[in-house]
Design a protein around this motif. Structure first.
Motif, PDB file in Angstrom:
ATOM      1  N   ASP A  31      52.521  -8.329 -25.695  1.00 47.70           N
ATOM      2  CA  ASP A  31      51.665  -8.629 -24.533  1.00 47.70           C
ATOM      3  C   ASP A  31      51.477  -7.408 -23.636  1.00 47.70           C
ATOM      4  OD1 ASP A  31      51.570 -11.203 -25.397  1.00 47.70           O
ATOM      5  OD2 ASP A  31      53.148 -11.930 -24.059  1.00 47.70           O
ATOM      6  N   LEU A  32      52.213  -6.328 -23.928  1.00 48.37           N
ATOM      7  CA  LEU A  32      52.192  -5.163 -23.036  1.00 48.37           C
ATOM      8  C   LEU A  32      51.426  -4.010 -23.651  1.00 48.37           C
ATOM      9  CD1 LEU A  32      56.001  -5.081 -22.121  1.00 48.37           C
ATOM     10  CD2 LEU A  32      54.156  -6.229 -20.895  1.00 48.37           C
ATOM     11  N   VAL A  33      50.843  -3.189 -22.790  1.00 48.38           N
ATOM     12  CA  VAL A  33      50.203  -1.952 -23.242  1.00 48.38           C
ATOM     13  C   VAL A  33      50.961  -0.802 -22.571  1.00 48.38           C
ATOM     14  CG1 VAL A  33      48.075  -0.604 -23.276  1.00 48.38           C
ATOM     15  CG2 VAL A  33      47.967  -3.104 -23.526  1.00 48.38           C
ATOM     16  N   LEU A  34      51.654  -0.017 -23.408  1.00 45.26           N
ATOM     17  CA  LEU A  34      52.479   1.082 -22.885  1.00 45.26           C
ATOM     18  C   LEU A  34      51.799   2.413 -23.154  1.00 45.26           C
ATOM     19  CD1 LEU A  34      56.092   0.030 -23.988  1.00 45.26           C
ATOM     20  CD2 LEU A  34      54.935  -0.409 -21.810  1.00 45.26           C
ATOM     21  N   SER A  35      51.731   3.205 -22.092  1.00 46.48           N
ATOM     22  CA  SER A  35      51.081   4.515 -22.171  1.00 46.48           C
ATOM     23  C   SER A  35      52.109   5.555 -21.733  1.00 46.48           C
ATOM     24  CB  SER A  35      49.880   4.444 -21.217  1.00 46.48           C
ATOM     25  OG  SER A  35      49.481   5.664 -20.694  1.00 46.48           O
ATOM     26  N   TYR A  38      49.362   7.332 -26.620  1.00 48.52           N
ATOM     27  CA  TYR A  38      50.179   8.540 -26.461  1.00 48.52           C
ATOM     28  C   TYR A  38      49.240   9.678 -26.083  1.00 48.52           C
ATOM     29  CZ  TYR A  38      54.178  11.644 -27.288  1.00 48.52           C
ATOM     30  OH  TYR A  38      55.223  12.527 -27.138  1.00 48.52           O
ATOM     31  N   HIS A  39      49.490  10.261 -24.895  1.00 49.64           N
ATOM     32  CA  HIS A  39      48.578  11.283 -24.368  1.00 49.64           C
ATOM     33  C   HIS A  39      49.164  12.675 -24.481  1.00 49.64           C
ATOM     34  CE1 HIS A  39      46.448   8.261 -21.690  1.00 49.64           C
ATOM     35  NE2 HIS A  39      47.639   7.703 -21.694  1.00 49.64           N
ATOM     36  N   LEU A  58      49.834  14.426 -34.203  1.00 45.22           N
ATOM     37  CA  LEU A  58      49.603  13.128 -33.543  1.00 45.22           C
ATOM     38  C   LEU A  58      48.943  12.154 -34.516  1.00 45.22           C
ATOM     39  CD1 LEU A  58      48.290  14.217 -29.999  1.00 45.22           C
ATOM     40  CD2 LEU A  58      50.602  13.504 -30.634  1.00 45.22           C
ATOM     41  N   LEU A  59      48.031  12.684 -35.328  1.00 47.05           N
ATOM     42  CA  LEU A  59      47.348  11.798 -36.291  1.00 47.05           C
ATOM     43  C   LEU A  59      48.331  11.276 -37.339  1.00 47.05           C
ATOM     44  CD1 LEU A  59      43.959  13.721 -36.691  1.00 47.05           C
ATOM     45  CD2 LEU A  59      44.401  11.618 -35.404  1.00 47.05           C
ATOM     46  N   PHE A  91      46.972   4.661 -30.291  1.00 51.75           N
ATOM     47  CA  PHE A  91      45.743   5.363 -29.888  1.00 51.75           C
ATOM     48  C   PHE A  91      46.089   6.695 -29.216  1.00 51.75           C
ATOM     49  CE2 PHE A  91      44.809   0.824 -29.905  1.00 51.75           C
ATOM     50  CZ  PHE A  91      43.760   0.810 -30.807  1.00 51.75           C
ATOM     51  N   LEU A  92      45.170   7.654 -29.352  1.00 52.74           N
ATOM     52  CA  LEU A  92      45.378   8.988 -28.782  1.00 52.74           C
ATOM     53  C   LEU A  92      44.689   9.109 -27.423  1.00 52.74           C
ATOM     54  CD1 LEU A  92      46.518   9.766 -31.478  1.00 52.74           C
ATOM     55  CD2 LEU A  92      44.913  11.669 -31.600  1.00 52.74           C
ATOM     56  N   GLY A  93      45.423   9.672 -26.476  1.00 54.11           N
ATOM     57  CA  GLY A  93      44.858   9.873 -25.140  1.00 54.11           C
ATOM     58  C   GLY A  93      45.048  11.304 -24.668  1.00 54.11           C
ATOM     59  N   ILE A  94      44.290  11.666 -23.654  1.00 55.54           N
ATOM     60  CA  ILE A  94      44.432  12.996 -23.056  1.00 55.54           C
ATOM     61  C   ILE A  94      44.263  12.849 -21.542  1.00 55.54           C
ATOM     62  CG2 ILE A  94      41.967  13.590 -23.417  1.00 55.54           C
ATOM     63  CD1 ILE A  94      43.050  16.495 -24.069  1.00 55.54           C
TER      64      ILE A  94
END
Ligand SMILES: NC(=O)c1ccc[n+]([C@@H]2O[C@H](COP(=O)([O-])OP(=O)(O)OC[C@H]3O[C@@H](n4cnc5c(N)ncnc54)[C@H](OP(=O)(O)O)[C@@H]3O)[C@@H](O)[C@H]2O)c1
Length: 310
Positions: A75-79, A112-113, A133-134, A144-147
């Protein structure tokens, strides 16, 4: 709490996200005990926030790990984020990610940024680190990849404008607020087209939580000719927003302004104060600012791209 879809990630996220960095670091920078910071996280999650942003650099990952105990991971979105200053090589990225997973007590990170990237470092990071990262994504450790940009040194968003040319970033964290709205034209137009998820940082920061800091920012903007002194009351620059149909406070205005900006998905709110958290949760459930107030804010600050509100 409203939920939205975080662009092409398809993740269902609360429009308010709990930021565990910034000036408060969920209170770890302002004198909270670990238990008090854990209580902030638990209160946020019990109030329907499902998005938490942290970073190895903030040293709050372990607290987040404890805060989410007892909640359903799905249920959580962790960044979280890998710092990008100093030398970073693929083996260091793998080690950092493993440490973040352990700290958070999870076996995958939703976003993950690369953290605080500056334009000068971008190309090198892209060729050296993105392949790793890929691989981590293929292994299921990252979804998913973030910046994220280093807004204080790049208030014009030059790095993110470069990053937009590579179709690899699912999520971007952008500095945007009433003072510096330059991301509207420079970032959001493109991210809406590419369906990139947008997380907003600096919505309130210092300028909107400390009246003296707001005045200093306004003085600076008048001095460097980015705003016209004849359109603003220097003593009470945002006082015009507080009226019957308007907002109750500058903090109220600052979060709602960002929440209803087209192209934004999650507005990060950073606090170590439980009362502030409760207030901010209420603010995020309020309707947009009156149209004429938004028009005026856009008009006053339309040329500003030199300041962050830090
Ligand atoms: N480059 C990057 O990647 C980067 C850079 C910066 C931030 N971030 C992320 O973005 C998140 C959000 O940024 P931010 O922490 O600066 O958040 P913010 O919500 O824009 O501002 C936080 C500041 O506002 C104060 N505040 C919050 N609510 C308040 C209220 N109701 N009344 C009065 N003061 C209030 C906080 O102090 P109190 O503790 O006293 O409430 C704190 O000083 C960070 O936590 C971090 O996760 C990322």
């Amino acid at each position: 709490m409203d939920y939205t879809t975080l662009g092409r990630t398809g993740l269902k996220v609360s429009v308010m996200g709990l930021g565990c960095g910034g000036p408060s670091r969920i209170g770890q920078a302002t004198g909270n005990t670990e238990e008090e910071s854990i209580a902030i996280i638990k209160h946020g999650l019990n109030s329907s926030i499902n998005f938490i942003d942290t970073a190895e650099f903030y040293r709050t990952e372990k607290i987040v790990g404890k805060g989410i105990e007892g909640f359903n991971r799905e249920d959580l979105v962790l960044s979280t984020k890998k710092s990008t200053w100093g030398s970073i090589k693929p083996d260091k990225v793998i080690k950092s990610l493993e440490r973040s997973l352990k700290n958070l007590g999870t076996d995958y990170i939703d976003i993950y940024h690369l953290h605080g990237v500056i334009l000068q470092d971008y190309d090198n990071l892209y060729s050296e680190v993105v392949p790793t990262l890929l691989e981590m994504r293929d292994q299921g450790k990252i979804r998913f990849l973030g910046i994220t940009e280093r807004f204080n040194v790049d208030p014009q968003h030059t790095m993110l404008q470069r990053a937009l040319k590579d179709d690899i970033w699912d999520v971007m964290m952008v500095g945007f607020n009433i003072l510096n709205q330059s991301a509207r034209e420079r970032i959001f137009l493109a991210t809406m087209e590419k369906k990139i998820g947008i997380l907003i940082m600096f919505a309130v920061r210092l300028a909107f939580s400390r009246p003296i800091r707001l005045k200093q920012c306004i003085d600076e903007l008048i001095q460097n000719k980015q705003i016209n002194p004849s359109v603003i009351d220097k003593e009470d620059p945002l006082g015009f927003l507080i009226h019957n149909k308007g907002v109750e406070s500058v903090v109220d205005a600052a979060y709602r302004f960002c929440n209803y900006e087209p192209g934004t998905h999650v507005i990060l709110s950073g606090t170590g104060n439980l009362d502030h958290l409760k207030e901010n949760i209420k603010i995020m459930q309020k309707p947009p600012l009156p149209k004429e107030d938004v028009i005026k804010l856009k008009e006053i600050f339309r040329n500003v791209d030199s300041i962050t509100g830090e």
